[in-house]
Design a protein around this motif. Structure first.
Motif, PDB file in Angstrom:
ATOM      1  N   ILE A   1       0.845  -1.199   0.000  1.00 48.00           N
ATOM      2  CA  ILE A   1       0.000   0.000   0.000  1.00 48.00           C
ATOM      3  C   ILE A   1       0.875   1.242   0.000  1.00 48.00           C
ATOM      4  CG2 ILE A   1      -1.692   1.312   1.340  1.00 48.00           C
ATOM      5  CD1 ILE A   1      -2.853  -1.374   2.305  1.00 48.00           C
ATOM      6  N   GLY A   2       1.930   1.240   0.840  1.00 47.00           N
ATOM      7  CA  GLY A   2       2.823   2.388   0.907  1.00 47.00           C
ATOM      8  C   GLY A   2       3.501   2.650  -0.421  1.00 47.00           C
ATOM      9  N   GLN A   3       3.902   1.578  -1.085  1.00 46.91           N
ATOM     10  CA  GLN A   3       4.550   1.724  -2.389  1.00 46.91           C
ATOM     11  C   GLN A   3       3.615   2.392  -3.395  1.00 46.91           C
ATOM     12  OE1 GLN A   3       5.412  -1.990  -4.392  1.00 46.91           O
ATOM     13  NE2 GLN A   3       7.270  -1.138  -5.335  1.00 46.91           N
ATOM     14  N   PHE A   4       2.294   2.127  -3.268  1.00 46.35           N
ATOM     15  CA  PHE A   4       1.314   2.660  -4.216  1.00 46.35           C
ATOM     16  C   PHE A   4       0.983   4.120  -3.942  1.00 46.35           C
ATOM     17  CE2 PHE A   4      -3.059   3.190  -5.868  1.00 46.35           C
ATOM     18  CZ  PHE A   4      -2.873   2.803  -7.183  1.00 46.35           C
ATOM     19  N   ILE A   5       0.942   4.493  -2.613  1.00 43.47           N
ATOM     20  CA  ILE A   5       0.455   5.842  -2.297  1.00 43.47           C
ATOM     21  C   ILE A   5       1.557   6.848  -2.006  1.00 43.47           C
ATOM     22  CG2 ILE A   5      -1.704   4.894  -1.368  1.00 43.47           C
ATOM     23  CD1 ILE A   5      -0.615   5.489   1.439  1.00 43.47           C
ATOM     24  N   HIS A   6       2.747   6.401  -1.667  1.00 40.28           N
ATOM     25  CA  HIS A   6       3.797   7.336  -1.272  1.00 40.28           C
ATOM     26  C   HIS A   6       4.346   8.098  -2.476  1.00 40.28           C
ATOM     27  CE1 HIS A   6       4.613   5.076   2.743  1.00 40.28           C
ATOM     28  NE2 HIS A   6       3.620   5.973   2.843  1.00 40.28           N
ATOM     29  N   LYS A   7       5.124   9.119  -2.205  1.00 44.31           N
ATOM     30  CA  LYS A   7       5.689   9.958  -3.235  1.00 44.31           C
ATOM     31  C   LYS A   7       6.463   9.113  -4.241  1.00 44.31           C
ATOM     32  CE  LYS A   7       8.450  14.096  -3.939  1.00 44.31           C
ATOM     33  NZ  LYS A   7       9.239  15.181  -3.303  1.00 44.31           N
ATOM     34  N   GLY A   8       6.110   9.331  -5.498  1.00 49.44           N
ATOM     35  CA  GLY A   8       6.727   8.545  -6.553  1.00 49.44           C
ATOM     36  C   GLY A   8       5.932   7.309  -6.892  1.00 49.44           C
ATOM     37  N   GLY A   9       4.909   6.973  -6.062  1.00 53.65           N
ATOM     38  CA  GLY A   9       4.069   5.814  -6.320  1.00 53.65           C
ATOM     39  C   GLY A   9       3.040   6.123  -7.397  1.00 53.65           C
ATOM     40  N   LYS A  10       2.300   5.084  -7.781  1.00 50.31           N
ATOM     41  CA  LYS A  10       1.341   5.238  -8.885  1.00 50.31           C
ATOM     42  C   LYS A  10       0.260   6.250  -8.561  1.00 50.31           C
ATOM     43  CE  LYS A  10      -0.066   4.227 -12.987  1.00 50.31           C
ATOM     44  NZ  LYS A  10       0.757   4.613 -14.148  1.00 50.31           N
ATOM     45  N   LEU A  11      -0.334   6.167  -7.402  1.00 50.60           N
ATOM     46  CA  LEU A  11      -1.413   7.088  -7.042  1.00 50.60           C
ATOM     47  C   LEU A  11      -0.901   8.515  -6.964  1.00 50.60           C
ATOM     48  CD1 LEU A  11      -4.363   7.490  -6.286  1.00 50.60           C
ATOM     49  CD2 LEU A  11      -3.772   6.972  -3.893  1.00 50.60           C
ATOM     50  N   ASP A  12       0.290   8.669  -6.433  1.00 42.66           N
ATOM     51  CA  ASP A  12       0.868  10.009  -6.348  1.00 42.66           C
ATOM     52  C   ASP A  12       1.071  10.599  -7.743  1.00 42.66           C
ATOM     53  OD1 ASP A  12       2.333  12.194  -4.874  1.00 42.66           O
ATOM     54  OD2 ASP A  12       4.010  11.417  -6.059  1.00 42.66           O
TER      55      ASP A  12
ATOM     56  N   LYS B   1      -9.873  12.401 -29.111  1.00 43.73           N
ATOM     57  CA  LYS B   1     -10.828  12.476 -28.007  1.00 43.73           C
ATOM     58  C   LYS B   1     -10.153  12.019 -26.716  1.00 43.73           C
ATOM     59  CE  LYS B   1     -15.342  10.869 -26.403  1.00 43.73           C
ATOM     60  NZ  LYS B   1     -16.511   9.988 -26.691  1.00 43.73           N
ATOM     61  N   ILE B   2     -10.282  12.810 -25.677  1.00 41.23           N
ATOM     62  CA  ILE B   2      -9.693  12.492 -24.366  1.00 41.23           C
ATOM     63  C   ILE B   2     -10.814  12.322 -23.367  1.00 41.23           C
ATOM     64  CG2 ILE B   2      -8.228  13.344 -22.513  1.00 41.23           C
ATOM     65  CD1 ILE B   2      -6.626  14.851 -24.621  1.00 41.23           C
ATOM     66  N   THR B   3     -10.858  11.158 -22.739  1.00 42.58           N
ATOM     67  CA  THR B   3     -11.875  10.868 -21.726  1.00 42.58           C
ATOM     68  C   THR B   3     -11.179  10.700 -20.383  1.00 42.58           C
ATOM     69  OG1 THR B   3     -13.252   9.751 -23.359  1.00 42.58           O
ATOM     70  CG2 THR B   3     -13.735   9.339 -21.026  1.00 42.58           C
ATOM     71  N   VAL B   4     -11.416  11.537 -19.430  1.00 43.34           N
ATOM     72  CA  VAL B   4     -10.834  11.462 -18.084  1.00 43.34           C
ATOM     73  C   VAL B   4     -11.761  10.644 -17.209  1.00 43.34           C
ATOM     74  CG1 VAL B   4     -10.038  12.769 -16.099  1.00 43.34           C
ATOM     75  CG2 VAL B   4      -9.750  13.704 -18.400  1.00 43.34           C
ATOM     76  N   HIS B   5     -11.222   9.499 -16.715  1.00 46.89           N
ATOM     77  CA  HIS B   5     -12.083   8.648 -15.911  1.00 46.89           C
ATOM     78  C   HIS B   5     -11.815   8.771 -14.412  1.00 46.89           C
ATOM     79  CE1 HIS B   5      -8.763   6.198 -17.711  1.00 46.89           C
ATOM     80  NE2 HIS B   5      -8.494   6.035 -16.407  1.00 46.89           N
ATOM     81  N   HIS B   6     -10.914   9.679 -13.969  1.00 47.65           N
ATOM     82  CA  HIS B   6     -10.711   9.956 -12.544  1.00 47.65           C
ATOM     83  C   HIS B   6     -10.997  11.415 -12.282  1.00 47.65           C
ATOM     84  CE1 HIS B   6      -7.611   6.464 -12.596  1.00 47.65           C
ATOM     85  NE2 HIS B   6      -8.804   6.023 -12.177  1.00 47.65           N
ATOM     86  N   THR B   7     -11.424  11.676 -11.052  1.00 47.21           N
ATOM     87  CA  THR B   7     -11.560  13.071 -10.610  1.00 47.21           C
ATOM     88  C   THR B   7     -10.608  13.267  -9.446  1.00 47.21           C
ATOM     89  OG1 THR B   7     -13.290  12.599  -8.995  1.00 47.21           O
ATOM     90  CG2 THR B   7     -13.996  13.078 -11.265  1.00 47.21           C
ATOM     91  N   ALA B   8     -10.262  14.508  -9.198  1.00 47.91           N
ATOM     92  CA  ALA B   8      -9.378  14.804  -8.072  1.00 47.91           C
ATOM     93  C   ALA B   8      -9.977  14.314  -6.771  1.00 47.91           C
ATOM     94  CB  ALA B   8      -9.109  16.307  -8.021  1.00 47.91           C
ATOM     95  N   ALA B   9     -11.282  14.462  -6.640  1.00 49.83           N
ATOM     96  CA  ALA B   9     -11.953  14.028  -5.400  1.00 49.83           C
ATOM     97  C   ALA B   9     -11.881  12.519  -5.254  1.00 49.83           C
ATOM     98  CB  ALA B   9     -13.400  14.500  -5.402  1.00 49.83           C
ATOM     99  N   ASN B  10     -12.072  11.853  -6.390  1.00 53.68           N
ATOM    100  CA  ASN B  10     -12.039  10.393  -6.385  1.00 53.68           C
ATOM    101  C   ASN B  10     -10.661   9.889  -5.980  1.00 53.68           C
ATOM    102  OD1 ASN B  10     -11.375   7.862  -8.457  1.00 53.68           O
ATOM    103  ND2 ASN B  10     -13.243   7.625  -7.261  1.00 53.68           N
ATOM    104  N   LEU B  11      -9.631  10.487  -6.587  1.00 55.73           N
ATOM    105  CA  LEU B  11      -8.263  10.070  -6.254  1.00 55.73           C
ATOM    106  C   LEU B  11      -7.909  10.401  -4.808  1.00 55.73           C
ATOM    107  CD1 LEU B  11      -6.303  11.056  -9.492  1.00 55.73           C
ATOM    108  CD2 LEU B  11      -7.096   8.792  -8.795  1.00 55.73           C
ATOM    109  N   LEU B  12      -8.366  11.559  -4.306  1.00 66.00           N
ATOM    110  CA  LEU B  12      -8.121  11.936  -2.916  1.00 66.00           C
ATOM    111  C   LEU B  12      -8.764  10.952  -1.962  1.00 66.00           C
ATOM    112  CD1 LEU B  12      -7.075  13.849  -0.759  1.00 66.00           C
ATOM    113  CD2 LEU B  12      -9.164  15.228  -1.056  1.00 66.00           C
ATOM    114  N   LYS B  13     -10.020  10.559  -2.294  1.00 62.51           N
ATOM    115  CA  LYS B  13     -10.735   9.608  -1.443  1.00 62.51           C
ATOM    116  C   LYS B  13      -9.982   8.270  -1.395  1.00 62.51           C
ATOM    117  CE  LYS B  13     -15.140   7.228  -0.897  1.00 62.51           C
ATOM    118  NZ  LYS B  13     -16.482   6.971  -1.476  1.00 62.51           N
ATOM    119  N   THR B  14      -9.535   7.844  -2.580  1.00 60.18           N
ATOM    120  CA  THR B  14      -8.784   6.576  -2.621  1.00 60.18           C
ATOM    121  C   THR B  14      -7.493   6.688  -1.801  1.00 60.18           C
ATOM    122  OG1 THR B  14      -9.666   6.075  -4.817  1.00 60.18           O
ATOM    123  CG2 THR B  14      -7.664   4.904  -4.146  1.00 60.18           C
TER     124      THR B  14
END
Length: 303
Positions: free
Chosen positions: A146-157, A183-196
């Motif tokens: 989980i830390g690898q995914f959310i920390h600085k440099g991780g995918k979520l970051d 055509k560009i379709t954005v499937h994430h929102t800032a709120a969604n990513l913040l919640k995750t």
């Protein structure tokens, strides 16, 4: 070797002087006998007579001369043997060395005991139960991934950082000189990513707390055990030092006593040795009756 050394008698200087006189008298007698012969040879020429071989007949007192020579030689041999005997005796006493004959106390063998070594982290982990260790492994895995995914440099970051920069319209070149809209379709929102992020961060904190709990428990177990070991080591060292110190003190007392007794015995030996040397120095030659006549004759000349 037999000798005639005694408290009274001839001094060594008197004996040496008489020995020299005996030697000289012996040489004189030898000289008087060396040229004895049977004939005298002469040659007469005209009125002159020449002696070719001088006649030297045996003296009438030859027996007395030879017995006198033998008596002088014997007396000289007697005196020289005793002079030599006195020198040998003095040198022998001087060369004597003290031998105490009592063995010095044996130095004690110092004792030692095995000192336990401090434990490392492995000991701490071994104090955990199987269930605790498995729980730690699980929590460490969750916290790591989980830390690898959310920390600085991780995918979520990276996703959160990229989102505000995405353009709503882009063009690509499909044909030369003609741009085609993409055509560009954005499937994430800032709120969604913040919640995750918040959800995952909460999970990460929980698992990380579990990891830190077990690591702290392991560290405390190691610290506690090493403190116990330090106390045990100190106790062992104190006991060993006490035993060795007592043995060393006992040895020192015994050795000092032995050394003092040896010095006393050595001093007594030296005092007696010097006394015997002085006694030997004072010895004279007690003249045997058979040599007394010759000795008296020369003593009268020395007066």
């Amino acid at each position: 070797m037999k000798n005639s050394l005694a408290v009274k008698g001839l001094s060594m200087s008197q004996a040496q002087s008489i020995s020299n006189l005996c030697n000289q008298r012996t040489k004189d007698i030898t000289a008087s006998l060396v040229d004895i012969n049977n004939v005298e040879k002469t040659l007469t020429i005209g009125t002159e007579t020449y002696v070719e071989t001088k006649g030297n007949p045996m003296p009438g007192d030859v027996v007395n001369l030879l017995t006198a020579k033998a008596r002088l030689s014997a007396t000289q041999a007697f005196l020289m043997e005793n002079i030599k005997a006195k020198d040998t005796l003095i040198n022998s006493i001087k060369s004597e060395r003290f031998n105490y004959g009592v063995t010095a106390p044996e130095r004690p063998k110092l004792i030692s005991e095995t000192i336990p070594s401090e434990v490392g982290e492995e000991f701490g982990w071994d104090t955990l139960s199987t269930a605790e260790y498995n729980e730690y492994l699980e929590a460490e895995a969750y916290a790591a991934h989980i830390g690898q995914f959310i920390h600085k440099g991780g995918k979520l970051d990276k996703l959160r950082a990229e989102l505000p920069t995405i353009k709503t319209l882009e063009f690509i070149d499909i044909e030369e000189g003609k741009k085609t809209p993409l055509k560009i379709t954005v499937h994430h929102t800032a709120a969604n990513l913040l919640k995750t992020h918040e959800e995952l961060a909460a999970l990460h904190r929980g698992y990380e707390q579990q990891v830190n709990y077990f690591k702290s428990k392991v560290k405390n177990a190691v610290t506690t055990e090493n403190a116990r070991i330090q106390n045990e080591r100190a106790s062992i060292q104190t006991r060993v030092n006490g035993v060795n110190s007592e043995a060393a003190n006992t040895y020192k007392l015994a050795y000092d006593k032995w050394a003092g007794e040896e010095r006393t015995a050595d001093n007594e030996f030296e005092a007696k040795r010097h006394g015997r040397i002085q006694e030997a120095v004072n010895l004279r030659i007690e003249v045997a009756e058979r040599f007394q006549g010759v000795v008296d004759e020369f003593l009268n000349q020395l007066k």
